[in-house]
Design a protein around this motif. Structure first.
Motif, short mmCIF file in Angstrom:
data_model
loop_
_atom_site.label_atom_id
_atom_site.label_comp_id
_atom_site.label_asym_id
_atom_site.label_seq_id
_atom_site.Cartn_x
_atom_site.Cartn_y
_atom_site.Cartn_z
N LEU A 32 0.83 -1.20 0.00
CA LEU A 32 0.00 0.00 0.00
C LEU A 32 0.86 1.25 0.00
O LEU A 32 0.56 2.25 -0.68
CB LEU A 32 -0.93 0.01 1.22
CG LEU A 32 -2.14 -0.93 1.18
CD1 LEU A 32 -2.71 -1.10 2.58
CD2 LEU A 32 -3.19 -0.40 0.23
N PHE A 33 1.94 1.22 0.75
CA PHE A 33 2.79 2.39 0.90
C PHE A 33 3.94 2.40 -0.12
O PHE A 33 4.28 3.45 -0.67
CB PHE A 33 3.35 2.44 2.32
CG PHE A 33 2.28 2.43 3.38
CD1 PHE A 33 1.54 3.57 3.64
CD2 PHE A 33 1.98 1.27 4.08
CE1 PHE A 33 0.53 3.57 4.60
CE2 PHE A 33 0.98 1.25 5.03
CZ PHE A 33 0.25 2.39 5.29
N VAL A 34 4.51 1.23 -0.38
CA VAL A 34 5.65 1.17 -1.30
C VAL A 34 5.19 1.43 -2.74
O VAL A 34 5.83 2.18 -3.48
CB VAL A 34 6.37 -0.18 -1.20
CG1 VAL A 34 7.53 -0.24 -2.20
CG2 VAL A 34 6.89 -0.41 0.21
N SER A 40 4.03 7.44 -7.37
CA SER A 40 3.96 8.89 -7.22
C SER A 40 5.23 9.55 -7.73
O SER A 40 5.21 10.73 -8.13
CB SER A 40 3.72 9.26 -5.75
OG SER A 40 4.78 8.83 -4.93
N ALA A 41 6.34 8.79 -7.77
CA ALA A 41 7.59 9.33 -8.33
C ALA A 41 7.44 9.59 -9.82
O ALA A 41 8.20 10.37 -10.40
CB ALA A 41 8.74 8.35 -8.08
N ASP A 45 -0.89 11.11 -8.69
CA ASP A 45 -1.39 11.64 -7.43
C ASP A 45 -1.25 10.58 -6.32
O ASP A 45 -1.72 9.44 -6.47
CB ASP A 45 -2.85 12.03 -7.57
CG ASP A 45 -3.43 12.62 -6.30
OD1 ASP A 45 -3.23 13.83 -6.06
OD2 ASP A 45 -4.07 11.86 -5.54
N GLU A 46 -0.61 10.96 -5.22
CA GLU A 46 -0.31 10.02 -4.15
C GLU A 46 -1.56 9.39 -3.54
O GLU A 46 -1.66 8.17 -3.37
CB GLU A 46 0.50 10.72 -3.05
CG GLU A 46 1.01 9.79 -1.97
CD GLU A 46 1.83 10.52 -0.92
OE1 GLU A 46 1.24 11.34 -0.19
OE2 GLU A 46 3.04 10.27 -0.83
N PHE A 84 7.23 0.31 -14.62
CA PHE A 84 6.21 1.28 -15.02
C PHE A 84 6.69 2.71 -14.76
O PHE A 84 6.62 3.57 -15.65
CB PHE A 84 4.94 0.99 -14.22
CG PHE A 84 3.78 1.91 -14.51
CD1 PHE A 84 2.73 1.50 -15.31
CD2 PHE A 84 3.71 3.19 -13.95
CE1 PHE A 84 1.65 2.34 -15.58
CE2 PHE A 84 2.65 4.04 -14.21
CZ PHE A 84 1.61 3.61 -15.02
N ALA A 85 7.16 2.96 -13.55
CA ALA A 85 7.49 4.33 -13.14
C ALA A 85 8.83 4.82 -13.70
O ALA A 85 8.91 5.90 -14.27
CB ALA A 85 7.49 4.44 -11.62
#
Length: 433
Positions: A32-34, A40-41, A45-46, A84-85
């Motif tokens: 959820l957080f990682v 978000s990088a 939107d976070e 992806f990011a």
């Protein structure tokens, strides 16, 4: 409900399945957080990514549990979210909306392949050595990301090396070091959910020493999904380019074999394999593809089966009810978004590094004494972190493998599909340059 989930046949009960579902959730709650931090990088939107991650995980778990009846949990996958990011969005300069469209398309193709015999053809076409190399290479890639986020590895001064050791006395870097040590302790001691617990401890230490601000609260209304929901649909037409076709193939490739490998491993641990075959395998793989399509619409990268499900199986999970419980907990977790403010890069970096260690274990299966396998495998692994591109590593491996096998005189062992992929990736590498 007991009859539907076959409790009697599987020798389980509500309590056992509920404990297993909770265990699985704690083992993978870090996503959820990682995942929010990674995506978000890329400019997403976070808050929306946090909600998309939770909803995609919940829906994926429900489909797997209710339809396929397996104690297998799903969530946006580690490694593929970094692709992806950092490779697609930041590296290739592709808008994240287009990248989501590519993710959705990979899910559609995955679903079609799952319903046909093409699935077996593809599984047999890709050599095991390249499958192992891709997994290990992604592990090194996300470890490299973790080391950067921790400040342990930094960009070197101009005119010197490419990277260098960071200021390891910096407070945030020391906090990350603490996180690595705590995570390593939990993993070595065999604590289920060790990565999640280590993130909690690291965050608490950061708050105590004023390295991390106190959250505005613990529970809050669920953030809006509007910034990411359905944004991919306006970019479907952007998929028909050489670079996006390679992106879609990479997403499909990684998800396909990751899902199949995880499914077999967890099912074997649970004793669900009958006569060497996995019942309802098609439904289980289809659940992965549905999770990916739904997740892309919501606004997150590829949703896939999590090997952390083995923690729930070890706690007694045998039926899909385990996944249903895990899904419910992901829904509840959506109300804890204020905690995102305390999950800084120093807190998530240890998770990336340790997950990288787990994925790098695939290196042990590579036949290093056979150069026709070792050379393409090595280039696949090493190119991912050094070129900062998972797709480049895959391309090099798929180009070199047919060549080394031909040099060895084993050209008859190469599946025709590999020759087609050879041509495609040669064209891709020529275009990328």
């Amino acid at each position: 409900m007991q009859r539907y989930f076959k409790f009697k046949e599987l020798d389980t009960n509500y309590r056992q399945e509920s404990v297993a579902g909770l265990t699985t959730f704690l083992a993978m709650a870090y996503i959820l957080f990682v995942n929010t931090s990674v995506l978000s990088a890329a400019g997403m939107d976070e808050g929306a990514v946090f909600v998309a991650t939770g909803l995609a995980s919940a829906i994926g778990c429900l489909v797997m549990g209710i339809w396929a009846n397996y104690p297998l949990a799903l969530a946006p996958g580690m490694g593929i979210n970094a692709f992806f990011a950092f490779t697609v969005v930041l590296g290739m300069g592709i808008p994240w909306e287009t990248a989501l469209a590519g993710t959705f398309m990979s899910g559609v193709i995955f679903f079609i392949l799952t319903l046909t015999k093409v699935r077996e053809t593809i599984i047999n076409a890709i050599p095991e050595q390249l499958k192992l190399a891709v997994g290990a290479g992604i592990g090194l890639f996300i470890t490299f990301l973790g080391l950067q986020n921790a400040g342990i590895v930094v960009e070197a001064a101009p005119g010197t090396t490419i990277v260098a050791l960071g200021d390891i006395t910096a407070p945030s870097t020391l906090l990350a070091f603490l996180g690595i040590i705590v995570t390593a302790f939990f993993m070595i001691r065999g604590f289920q959910g060790g990565i999640f617990y280590a993130m909690i401890i690291t965050s608490m230490v950061g708050i105590i020493f004023n390295l991390i601000p106190l959250p505005s609260g613990i529970i809050a209304p669920v953030p809006s999904l509007e910034p990411t929901f359905g944004k991919l649909f306006g970019h479907i037409g952007d998929l028909f380019t050489p670079e996006m076709l390679v992106v879609i193939f990479t997403l499909l490739f990684v998800n396909f074999f990751d899902a199949a490998g995880t499914l077999m491993a967890v099912a074997r641990q649970a004793g669900l394999i009958k006569d060497g075959k996995l019942p309802r395998a098609g439904k289980a793989l289809a659940a992965d593809s549905v999770g990916t399509m739904v997740g892309a619409v919501l606004g997150t990268s590829t949703t896939t089966s999590f090997v952390e499900s083995s923690a729930g199986v070890a706690a007694g999970g045998r039926s899909g009810f385990t996944s249903v419980v895990t899904a419910g907990l992901f829904i509840v977790a959506l109300f804890f978004s204020p905690l995102l403010s305390v999950v800084t890069p120093a807190v998530t970096a240890p998770a990336l590094i340790i997950v990288g260690v787990l994925m790098a274990s695939a290196l042990s299966g590579i036949k290093w004494d056979e150069f026709e396998n070792a050379i393409p495998a090595f280039f696949t692994v090493i190119a991912m972190p050094l070129t900062y591109s998972i797709s480049t590593g895959i391309a090099l491996g798929f180009v070199l493998y047919p060549l080394t096998m031909v040099f060895k005189g084993k050209y008859k062992e190469i599946h025709p599909v590999m020759y087609i992929l050879f041509v495609i990736f040669v064209a891709y590498l020529g275009w990328a340059v």
